[in-house]
Write an enzyme that holds these catalytic residues in place. Structure first.
Site, PDB file in Angstrom:
ATOM      1  CG  ASP A 119     -22.373 -41.087 -11.502  1.00 29.20           C
ATOM      2  OD1 ASP A 119     -21.617 -40.594 -10.644  1.00 29.20           O
ATOM      3  OD2 ASP A 119     -23.615 -40.944 -11.464  1.00 29.20           O
ATOM      4  CG  HIS A 120     -20.610 -37.144 -10.495  1.00 26.85           C
ATOM      5  ND1 HIS A 120     -21.718 -37.940 -10.628  1.00 26.85           N
ATOM      6  CD2 HIS A 120     -21.080 -35.899 -10.214  1.00 26.85           C
ATOM      7  CE1 HIS A 120     -22.810 -37.211 -10.430  1.00 26.85           C
ATOM      8  NE2 HIS A 120     -22.437 -35.973 -10.185  1.00 26.85           N
ATOM      9  CG  ASP A 184     -26.496 -35.891  -8.103  1.00 31.67           C
ATOM     10  OD1 ASP A 184     -25.311 -35.780  -8.469  1.00 31.67           O
ATOM     11  OD2 ASP A 184     -27.454 -35.452  -8.763  1.00 31.67           O
ATOM     12  NE  ARG A 467     -28.848 -27.967 -11.580  1.00 31.25           N
ATOM     13  CZ  ARG A 467     -28.926 -28.704 -10.491  1.00 31.25           C
ATOM     14  NH1 ARG A 467     -27.834 -29.203  -9.952  1.00 31.25           N
ATOM     15  NH2 ARG A 467     -30.091 -28.957  -9.936  1.00 31.25           N
ATOM     16  CB  SER A 671     -25.004 -29.599  -7.634  1.00 30.08           C
ATOM     17  OG  SER A 671     -24.953 -29.578  -9.041  1.00 30.08           O
ATOM     18  NE  ARG A 673     -21.077 -29.361  -7.031  1.00 24.87           N
ATOM     19  CZ  ARG A 673     -21.041 -28.870  -8.250  1.00 24.87           C
ATOM     20  NH1 ARG A 673     -20.398 -27.756  -8.497  1.00 24.87           N
ATOM     21  NH2 ARG A 673     -21.652 -29.477  -9.248  1.00 24.87           N
TER      22      ARG A 673
END
Length: 785
Positions: A119-120, A184, A467, A671, A673
């Site tokens: 999806d990203h 995520d 965000r 995020s 991340r």
């Protein structure tokens, strides 16, 4: 050898068709309620007090309930819990590094059901079909790697076009009382179904995937008591926007937000998911709700009747709600009847302004009273209910001849939502008034937006996203993103004005007559059920591993690279860190977006060398106030050399000089991340000293073998500068198994002055083992082999 057949899949979008429900393995998506309830009885024997819902779910997943709770003393905020998550979900950007780490563990299959969601990496530009086709071609190498790994290890692979990870999890995997990890930060979205879904870095996901107990410091529990009823224009998005304003981006750190009260039961399941999703914006570990009849209806509507029946039985035994008399660390009272629409921003999700005061706020700030774009959808607000409410406004506008005055982009959350919208004429209704429907993917919400206008210009956009940090959406640091509900975004798109209030203001028609929107209404669930759409996007449920599959990584790839294990700074027997140079002192807000930018850098998520080139490139150096500027005080010649932050970090690495960072409050918010921890470690960072850390990022640093320390006195932040040398004093005591050890930093500044400053740490016994091994993965590998 079995190779994946990415190119053989029909990637075209199809018209929605009625089809049988998606194939499911109900055993893999139903929590083991009898086991969890038995575990909970053991917990009750130890704690001997009423429990909140969050405690029930969390503690029933303890690896060893008796050992995990000690003698039943203070647990919240103090004890480290060893937990057994039931599922892992990964999006395509973060899955690359997670899989590269899992591969190095040497296992043949995942210990728990796991899924990958593409999806990203899909960039929004022209529209759904063209964007999807282009992104599949440009990311073919990554998608082939992900699918080949999925085949090898028995992972469910949701292809590009299937939708956003969080919407798919809600529609297919989430269940009341479950504990799930996701790579995520918005994984808590699944809390809308009464579970604990926690965002983590890839190394944490590897814990669950390898069957290693996953560690979490027991969160405090904040209770939010909801009374009254939402009415008019107010939505669940406005509730969480309002709460973000009260709690701020740090108010949920180390805490689970548990909602209770009569106001919970009148909300749709997807509305609760919106609230849980944005709990990430206040730093909460996750959010959850007691089991409701609307959750039951949603499970049945999405083809999970057996899960609903099992949940009904568990609820009847008291498992899916808080005990009478359960105590919270803090209780916040919210009367839903008093809520009005709220707009948050710009540049931070906790700057909340009621809609009735927003026009005056715009004037006070001296901003132009105009919008440049409106965007709806994303993982936060792309449910059927959201889209039908928006379509109601579109029908009102079309009836009087209005179309949107600005670009108006709509992102469906999943192929199932897209197909159902199309079947029920929601899509055509939106397109009739000017909407462009994008691919079922993250798109502009995470910076995957090929925006051609307003480059370098100050402008304002209104979105239903979660965000809104600088540069996040379109790469333009001057774009102000204001967060609102989809209905407010839509109504304001017809005005093009920041100060327009659809509750009170009218628009002027071509006839000169005024027009005022009526409060929109929508449907929680489609009356004729959901339709799956293009089922070629979907995986086979719980596939068996195919161990002969070759994992595809092209030679000399610029997108993917195998990981080399990090070395331990303690491998030669010294239990203090070597002398560390301070790279820089970071000023103010520094999110994971600042540390490891997304947007065009997403393509390097599987290539640590390449993505490390963006290290801290939007961070502010406190010595001078410049962005992406660092000082090399030992460059050749007498003068200090000024360069980019990554370049100075690389110079230190080339000299075999380990280094440290000094950072400000809530370092690493945003995020989940893990690249924000991997990249500094890759360049030689061993230590980060902060005024305070965000939860996920601090854990990610520990996982990669970076020691996070907190200033005991925040004033000491200003006493350490670039080029200074710091040495740990007392770390040896910690590494030798004394978790209460006090660590001080001996600082030698560039003038030769020497002083010590006190620090605090949050290292558990297991995390100490990770640090000593050089990373958590090094330690896990040593235990498996």
């Amino acid at each position: 050898m079995v190779r994946p057949a990415i190119r053989d899949v029909a990637w075209t979008r199809s018209f929605a068709t009625h089809a049988s429900t998606i194939p499911r393995n109900y055993a893999s998506i139903t929590p083991p309620y009898p086991t969890l309830i038995r575990n909970l009885e053991q917990v009750r024997d130890v704690l001997k007090r009423p429990l909140t819902l969050a405690e029930k779910v969390l503690y029933s997943h303890l690896h060893d309930p008796d050992k995990g709770l000690g003698n039943g003393g203070r647990i919240r905020g103090e004890a480290y819990l060893q937990l057994k998550p039931e599922r892992v979900a990964m999006q395509d950007a973060s899955a690359q590094m997670a899989l590269l780490q899992f591969m190095s563990a040497g296992l043949t299959r995942c210990a728990v059901p796991t899924s990958i969601h593409c999806d990203h990496l899909i960039q929004a530009s022209e529209g759904a079909k063209a964007d999807l086709e282009r992104s599949i071609v440009s990311n073919q190498e990554v998608f082939e790697f992900l699918e080949s790994a999925a085949r090898k290890y028995g992972i469910e692979f949701w292809r590009p076009g299937s939708g956003i990870i969080h919407q798919i999890v809600l529609e297919n995997y989430a269940a009341p009382g479950m504990l799930m990890l996701g790579t995520d930060s918005h994984t808590p979205n699944a809390g809308g179904l009464g579970m604990l879904a926690i965002g983590v870095g890839g190394a944490d996901a590897v814990d669950a995937m390898t069957g290693t107990p996953w560690e979490l410091k027991a969160p405090q529990i904040v209770g939010v008591h909801l009374t009254g009823n939402l009415s008019g224009w107010a939505t669940t998005k406005d509730l969480i926007l309002h709460l973000a304003g009260k709690l701020t981006v740090r108010g949920g750190t180390g805490r689970i937000i548990e909602y209770f009260g009569p106001g919970v039961h009148s909300q749709s399941c997807t509305g609760l998911a919106t609230i849980a999703n944005m709990g990430a914006e206040v730093g909460a570990t996750t959010s959850t709700f007691p089991y409701t009849s609307n959750m039951q209806s949603y499970l049945r509507s999405t083809g999970r009747g057996p899960v609903a029946r099992a949940a009904d039985e568990a609820a009847a035994q008291g498992f899916l709600s808080a005990d009478e008399g359960a105590e919270y660390d803090e209780v916040i009272e919210i009367n839903l009847s008093d809520l009005e629409p709220t707009i948050n921003g710009p540049f931070t999700p906790d700057l909340a302004t009621p809609l009735s005061k927003f026009g005056a706020f715009v004037t006070e700030q001296g901003w132009k009273d105009e919008l440049s774009a409106g965007l709806i959808g994303s993982c936060t607000n792309s449910s059927y209910e959201d889209m039908t409410r928006v379509a109601d406004l579109a029908r009102q506008a079309k009836a009087v001849g209005l179309t949107t005055k600005i670009p108006f982009l709509c992102t469906p959350g999943s192929e199932q939502i897209r197909a159902t919208m199309e079947r029920d004429n929601v899509t055509s209704t939106l397109e009739d008034v000017g909407a462009v429907v994008l691919a079922n993917a993250c798109g502009p919400c995470i910076g995957q937006w090929k925006r051609e206008d307003k480059k370098g210009e100050e402008n304002a956009i209104l979105t239903s996203f979660n965000r809104n940090f600088k540069s996040r959406n379109d790469g333009n640091r001057y774009t102000m993103n204001f967060l609102a509900s989809p209905t407010i975004v839509t109504a304001m798109a017809f005005s093009g004005s920041l100060s327009f209030n659809p509750m009170t203001d009218s628009l002027t028609l071509e006839s000169g007559k005024p027009f005022k929107f009526s409060p929109p209404s929508g449907q929680d669930l489609p009356s004729t059920g959901f339709t799956p759409g293009n089922t070629s996007f979907y995986p086979v449920p719980t596939p068996e591993p195919q161990p002969d599959t070759e994992i595809i990584i092209k030679k000399n790839s610029q997108r993917l690279e195998l990981l080399e294990p990090f070395t331990s700074p303690f491998s030669h027997g010294n239990l203090e860190l070597p002398p560390l140079k301070i790279l820089m002192r970071v000023r103010g807000k520094c999110t994971t977006d600042h540390i490891s930018a997304a947007g065009p850098w997403l393509k390097y998520k599987g290539h640590l060398t390449n993505i490390s080139e963006n290290l801290l490139i939007t961070a502010v150096n406190d010595e001078g106030g410049d962005v992406n500027v660092a000082f090399d005080h030992e460059a050749s010649g007498d003068a200090t050399k000024t360069d980019t932050i990554p370049n100075v970090a690389k110079r230190l690495k080339a000299r075999n000089q380990p280094w440290a960072l000094v950072v400000d409050d809530n370092y690493g918010e945003g995020s989940a991340r893990e690249h924000a921890a991997l990249q500094p470690r890759f360049y030689g960072c061993n230590l980060i000293i902060a005024r305070s850390f965000a939860r996920i990022h601090e854990t990610n640093l520990k996982k990669q073998g970076v020691l996070p320390l907190w200033f005991a006195d925040k004033v000491d932040y200003s006493r350490i500068s670039s080029g200074d040398v710091v040495e740990t004093v007392g770390l040896a005591d910690l590494l030798e198994g004394r978790p209460d050890a006090i660590i001080r930093l001996k600082v030698t500044n560039r003038e030769g002055e020497i002083f010590e400053i006190p620090t605090k740490h949050t290292m558990s016994m297991d995390q100490i083992k990770w640090l000593r091994a050089g990373s958590a993965l090094n330690y896990i590998r040593s235990q498996i082999q």
